[in-house]
Design a protein around this motif. Sequence first.
Motif: not given
Length: 341
Positions: A90-93, A215-218
Amino acid sequence: MAQPVLPLAPLPDFNNEVAGLIHGYLFTPTAPPQRLDAREAAQMARTPYGEECFLWLHINLNHARAERWVQDHFAVDRDFFDEIHSGSPRTRLAQQNNALLAVLNDVTFSREERSAQNATLWIWCQSHLIVSARFRAVEMIERMHQRLPALEFRESEEVLLWLLGEQEAQLEQVVRRTSQAVDSIEERLLSPAIKANRSELGRLRRMLLRIQRLLAPEPAALFRLLHRPPAWLKREPLNDLRAFTEEFSVVLNDLASLMERIRLLQEEIAARLMEQSNRTLFLLTVITVLALPINIVAGFFGMNVGGIPLANNPHGFLLLVLLVLAFTLVAGWLTLRAPRE
């Protein structure tokens, strides 16, 4: 005479294939990006290369020694590789110790295969070093590599921001193409191909759910990063991160609206199919009711007993036909009259 046994040659530790290094570059503010092989990159890690310079390493995790090579020669946190092995795409930063950890996904939307395939990219970023790792080929990395001299990156976080922008553009493109497909299905809603439209909408909805998860960031990790950034992160990249957060929010709102639109279309198609089924069932009921007098009369006159009326009447068949027709008209009138009431 026995030949002396020679020691085995050590495995070349600075070979690009052994190290799993795909791309290695040194970025300086006064010169174009300088390409490095594995040996040169390791030497740069041991010698200072300037406060305004940074290294970018892109490694292939399919190579067995790639992870060990990066850990031996560069100050990359062990938690970065633990994150890779955790198996969460899952996308995350987020902030990891004194570095930025990013998990991005490169989605390839294939209309021919009617599916969406993704390749995950893990990024570890500090002020003078950025490491990107992948198992499968990532197209946005190759696009960045082709345009590397023109992009003129001055800081390591600019590479991360560019890749975030590419992912946001991919998400926007997926939403736009899916919206066009939904438009065409909505135009065909009144056509006979309702079942095909229903299956296509279901496929699009499942694909959007999967892409949203990838694609949706956490939001929690991203907001924590924006409120408590690393000390080395400058104000301008932080403002860019806030801008990307707003852009992601807009695209995610469009995605949510599109999924709601697909859900309403599915409900509309389901209602139309239910209405068609009810009409078919009503037609079968009417046919059954109209055939009931014929079956009853045929059953009575088909009995092999004595005393059958009109047996000796020369007009008996005509009388029975008129009798059955009268009962059928009455039954049909009663059946068709009930829904209007």
